[in-house]
Design an enzyme around this catalytic site. Sequence first.
Site, PDB file in Angstrom:
ATOM      1  N   SER A 135       0.850  -1.189   0.000  1.00 45.13           N
ATOM      2  CA  SER A 135       0.000   0.000   0.000  1.00 45.13           C
ATOM      3  C   SER A 135       0.885   1.238   0.000  1.00 45.13           C
ATOM      4  O   SER A 135       2.058   1.164   0.400  1.00 45.13           O
ATOM      5  CB  SER A 135      -0.883   0.015   1.256  1.00 45.13           C
ATOM      6  N   TYR A 145      -3.163  -0.792  10.369  1.00 45.63           N
ATOM      7  CA  TYR A 145      -3.089  -1.238   8.969  1.00 45.63           C
ATOM      8  C   TYR A 145      -1.780  -0.799   8.325  1.00 45.63           C
ATOM      9  O   TYR A 145      -1.100  -1.580   7.651  1.00 45.63           O
ATOM     10  CB  TYR A 145      -4.285  -0.674   8.211  1.00 45.63           C
TER      11      TYR A 145
END
Length: 291
Positions: A184, A197
């Site tokens: 990400s 996360y």
Amino acid sequence: MTQDPTKLYPQPPFQEQPQDFPGKSGKMTPAPDHGEQSYKGSGRLAGKAALITGGDSGIGRAVAIAFAREGADVAISYLPEEENDAKEAARWVTEAGRKVALLPGDISQSALCRSLVDETVKAFGKIDILVNNAAYQAPHKSLEDCSDEDFERHFRTNVFANFYLTKAAAGRMQPGGTVINTASVNTKSPTPTLYAYSATKGAIGNLTISLAQLLAEKGIRVNGVMPGPIWTPFIPAGMTSDDVKTFGAKTPYGRPGQPAELASAYVMLASDESSYTSGALITVAGGMPIF
């Protein structure tokens, strides 16, 4: 005919559409584009067998469709509550003329991860490509807002499963096999309210580069893709309503990406044409500066 990429897909603001994790594609407005009508294959993965975690929806479904149209058989791992999305993804794989295996279960469990690899080999006779894509995400406004259990869930789903699956798959792959991890932009540019996360994505980026070196002697390539804001069920299920409304607005493109816009990166990394590419982290984020 060329197209302006900034205006190719819907731009915010988006309507409120809260969902419980893991979210469902069919409840999203506008509907995500997984390349159902647009992706055209050219045989770049002919004869290969792939396992994609989280292949039922979002980026995973786009990759499953693209892989199938490039000639690969596809095993789709998903949570049992995502059965309807998984069947829809499977339909596109079979329409492309490829075999599909639907494999439900919770990848935070090591035994299930080993079973997924075994079932893929059982279905297709081998495993050439592993896409570690499934993940868990939840926002937290403060440290106190995140329970110990929720923090651990992030790591068990996003990092531990990556390790379990890669370890199992590497033991069954022939030289030329490849592992692709969905990292990400949070790998390098963490979001404060997504600190749990973001921490897992940082770990995945590090793991990708480490394992690329470690598995080189086996002829197995390991790479990662770092998506920016992508319009998937993750968004209404894992972000606040206010964040959903403006999702993607801060990118230079002024909009979120669609799952279909990620597929080409995964196909490139999975193909034999990328034989000298290992340890790479490829950013697909609408012009966001990620270093």
